[in-house]
Design an enzyme around this catalytic site. Sequence first.
Site, PDB file in Angstrom:
ATOM      1  N   ARG A 113     -36.389  -7.809 -49.524  1.00  0.00           N
ATOM      2  CA  ARG A 113     -35.742  -9.117 -49.650  1.00  0.00           C
ATOM      3  C   ARG A 113     -36.716 -10.217 -49.216  1.00  0.00           C
ATOM      4  O   ARG A 113     -36.818 -11.252 -49.867  1.00  0.00           O
ATOM      5  CB  ARG A 113     -34.492  -9.121 -48.769  1.00  0.00           C
ATOM      6  CG  ARG A 113     -33.603 -10.314 -48.896  1.00  0.00           C
ATOM      7  CD  ARG A 113     -32.166  -9.888 -48.560  1.00  0.00           C
ATOM      8  NE  ARG A 113     -31.429 -10.895 -47.850  1.00  0.00           N
ATOM      9  CZ  ARG A 113     -30.219 -10.682 -47.313  1.00  0.00           C
ATOM     10  NH1 ARG A 113     -29.648  -9.509 -47.396  1.00  0.00           N
ATOM     11  NH2 ARG A 113     -29.590 -11.644 -46.698  1.00  0.00           N
TER      12      ARG A 113
ATOM     13  N   LYS B 263     -22.222  -7.098 -47.721  1.00  0.00           N
ATOM     14  CA  LYS B 263     -20.923  -7.746 -47.456  1.00  0.00           C
ATOM     15  C   LYS B 263     -20.625  -8.838 -48.475  1.00  0.00           C
ATOM     16  O   LYS B 263     -19.527  -8.922 -48.987  1.00  0.00           O
ATOM     17  CB  LYS B 263     -20.914  -8.414 -46.069  1.00  0.00           C
ATOM     18  CG  LYS B 263     -21.001  -7.484 -44.900  1.00  0.00           C
ATOM     19  CD  LYS B 263     -20.787  -8.245 -43.597  1.00  0.00           C
ATOM     20  CE  LYS B 263     -21.798  -9.349 -43.370  1.00  0.00           C
ATOM     21  NZ  LYS B 263     -23.158  -8.883 -43.062  1.00  0.00           N
TER      22      LYS B 263
ATOM     23  N   ARG C 171     -18.829 -12.673 -35.122  1.00  0.00           N
ATOM     24  CA  ARG C 171     -20.122 -12.030 -34.938  1.00  0.00           C
ATOM     25  C   ARG C 171     -20.342 -11.582 -33.503  1.00  0.00           C
ATOM     26  O   ARG C 171     -21.376 -11.014 -33.195  1.00  0.00           O
ATOM     27  CB  ARG C 171     -21.218 -13.015 -35.320  1.00  0.00           C
ATOM     28  CG  ARG C 171     -21.984 -12.624 -36.581  1.00  0.00           C
ATOM     29  CD  ARG C 171     -23.026 -13.686 -36.801  1.00  0.00           C
ATOM     30  NE  ARG C 171     -24.040 -13.351 -37.751  1.00  0.00           N
ATOM     31  CZ  ARG C 171     -23.943 -13.525 -39.057  1.00  0.00           C
ATOM     32  NH1 ARG C 171     -22.820 -13.946 -39.585  1.00  0.00           N
ATOM     33  NH2 ARG C 171     -24.979 -13.254 -39.827  1.00  0.00           N
TER      34      ARG C 171
ATOM     35  N   ARG D 111     -33.538 -19.137 -48.960  1.00  0.00           N
ATOM     36  CA  ARG D 111     -33.074 -19.110 -47.567  1.00  0.00           C
ATOM     37  C   ARG D 111     -34.220 -19.157 -46.561  1.00  0.00           C
ATOM     38  O   ARG D 111     -35.123 -18.336 -46.592  1.00  0.00           O
ATOM     39  CB  ARG D 111     -32.216 -17.863 -47.330  1.00  0.00           C
ATOM     40  CG  ARG D 111     -30.775 -18.074 -47.747  1.00  0.00           C
ATOM     41  CD  ARG D 111     -29.940 -16.857 -47.498  1.00  0.00           C
ATOM     42  NE  ARG D 111     -29.807 -16.526 -46.077  1.00  0.00           N
ATOM     43  CZ  ARG D 111     -28.903 -15.688 -45.615  1.00  0.00           C
ATOM     44  NH1 ARG D 111     -28.072 -15.091 -46.443  1.00  0.00           N
ATOM     45  NH2 ARG D 111     -28.853 -15.411 -44.328  1.00  0.00           N
TER      46      ARG D 111
ATOM     47  N   ARG E 114     -32.260 -10.999 -37.059  1.00  0.00           N
ATOM     48  CA  ARG E 114     -30.838 -10.942 -37.402  1.00  0.00           C
ATOM     49  C   ARG E 114     -30.290  -9.538 -37.214  1.00  0.00           C
ATOM     50  O   ARG E 114     -29.162  -9.349 -36.760  1.00  0.00           O
ATOM     51  CB  ARG E 114     -30.622 -11.422 -38.845  1.00  0.00           C
ATOM     52  CG  ARG E 114     -30.499 -12.951 -38.919  1.00  0.00           C
ATOM     53  CD  ARG E 114     -30.989 -13.516 -40.219  1.00  0.00           C
ATOM     54  NE  ARG E 114     -30.232 -13.074 -41.374  1.00  0.00           N
ATOM     55  CZ  ARG E 114     -30.681 -13.142 -42.628  1.00  0.00           C
ATOM     56  NH1 ARG E 114     -31.872 -13.644 -42.866  1.00  0.00           N
ATOM     57  NH2 ARG E 114     -29.936 -12.730 -43.628  1.00  0.00           N
TER      58      ARG E 114
HETATM   59  P1  ADP Z   1     -26.650 -12.367 -42.993  1.00  0.00           P
HETATM   60  O1  ADP Z   1     -27.118 -12.310 -44.411  1.00  0.00           O
HETATM   61  O2  ADP Z   1     -27.733 -12.072 -42.003  1.00  0.00           O
HETATM   62  O3  ADP Z   1     -25.432 -11.582 -42.733  1.00  0.00           O
HETATM   63  P2  ADP Z   1     -25.248 -14.991 -42.857  1.00  0.00           P
HETATM   64  O4  ADP Z   1     -25.428 -15.695 -44.144  1.00  0.00           O
HETATM   65  O5  ADP Z   1     -23.917 -14.412 -42.563  1.00  0.00           O
HETATM   66  O6  ADP Z   1     -26.402 -13.898 -42.689  1.00  0.00           O
HETATM   67  O7  ADP Z   1     -25.638 -15.967 -41.649  1.00  0.00           O
HETATM   68  C1  ADP Z   1     -26.884 -16.619 -41.594  1.00  0.00           C
HETATM   69  C2  ADP Z   1     -27.061 -17.282 -40.235  1.00  0.00           C
HETATM   70  O8  ADP Z   1     -26.006 -18.226 -40.001  1.00  0.00           O
HETATM   71  C3  ADP Z   1     -27.006 -16.345 -39.036  1.00  0.00           C
HETATM   72  O9  ADP Z   1     -28.227 -15.699 -38.791  1.00  0.00           O
HETATM   73  C4  ADP Z   1     -26.595 -17.325 -37.920  1.00  0.00           C
HETATM   74  O10 ADP Z   1     -27.676 -18.106 -37.498  1.00  0.00           O
HETATM   75  C5  ADP Z   1     -25.610 -18.236 -38.632  1.00  0.00           C
HETATM   76  N1  ADP Z   1     -24.221 -17.726 -38.526  1.00  0.00           N
HETATM   77  C6  ADP Z   1     -23.435 -17.318 -39.553  1.00  0.00           C
HETATM   78  N2  ADP Z   1     -22.232 -16.922 -39.126  1.00  0.00           N
HETATM   79  C7  ADP Z   1     -22.259 -17.076 -37.769  1.00  0.00           C
HETATM   80  C8  ADP Z   1     -21.322 -16.827 -36.725  1.00  0.00           C
HETATM   81  N3  ADP Z   1     -20.102 -16.306 -36.984  1.00  0.00           N
HETATM   82  N4  ADP Z   1     -21.691 -17.108 -35.453  1.00  0.00           N
HETATM   83  C9  ADP Z   1     -22.892 -17.628 -35.173  1.00  0.00           C
HETATM   84  N5  ADP Z   1     -23.836 -17.866 -36.088  1.00  0.00           N
HETATM   85  C10 ADP Z   1     -23.522 -17.605 -37.389  1.00  0.00           C
END
Ligand code: ADP
Length: 190
Positions: free
Chosen positions: A127, A13, A88, A136, A147
């Site tokens: 990863r 994404k 989400r 991260r 996740r």
């Molecule tokens: P990924 O690479 O898993 O898609 P993101 O960078 O989008 O991860 O998000 C990392 C973390 O930030 C998530 O695991 C969550 O803890 C938090 N997070 C991000 N966006 C949201 C959201 N819309 N609602 C709740 N938590 C979120």
Amino acid sequence: MKLILLGPPGAGKGTQAKRLEDKYGFVQLSTGDMLRAAVAAGTETGKKAEAIMARGELVPNEVVVGIIAERIEQPDVAKGYILDGFPRNVAQAEALDEMLKGKGTALDAVVELVVDDRILLQRIETRAAETVGGARADDNAEALKKRLAVYHEQTAPLSAYYKGKGRLKAVDGMKEMDEVTRQIEAALGL
Ligand code: ADP
């Protein structure tokens, strides 16, 4: 163009959102990036979110809904934006619908990057191995698996939610990156 990119962690994404941003000027709004910035800056939100994120769980809805509500008021998103990592879960999707309705607008499309879970688990292992001690805190194998599990439990139901609203466009996320970009552009009529 107001767009959601939907898809599990590791689906690409972020990469695709960045490309659309560079090419069309739609601003990528990643709640993950915004939360990581808050953690780095040591804000109240960051303090609340840090441990939750490290475990791979979701931070409370009101936190991310508040962040997005503020962000889409900024003038730089006038040409449009790509929501990456938000919503989400269904509650966040409903909050977003309400927010946009209140502004007299609505989403243009929801693009789902459809990927095979087994391949994702492989990507996750790679990863995690590559980012040992890296940038991260949640890129260790355990948090990544969490996740992915949270995605299936809470985020995957959004496909049906947006399909029901006639907004969903599915794209094969297993193709090579340029092909995925082409398919997204075709799906959006760009
Ligand atoms: P990924 O690479 O898993 O898609 P993101 O960078 O989008 O991860 O998000 C990392 C973390 O930030 C998530 O695991 C969550 O803890 C938090 N997070 C991000 N966006 C949201 C959201 N819309 N609602 C709740 N938590 C979120």
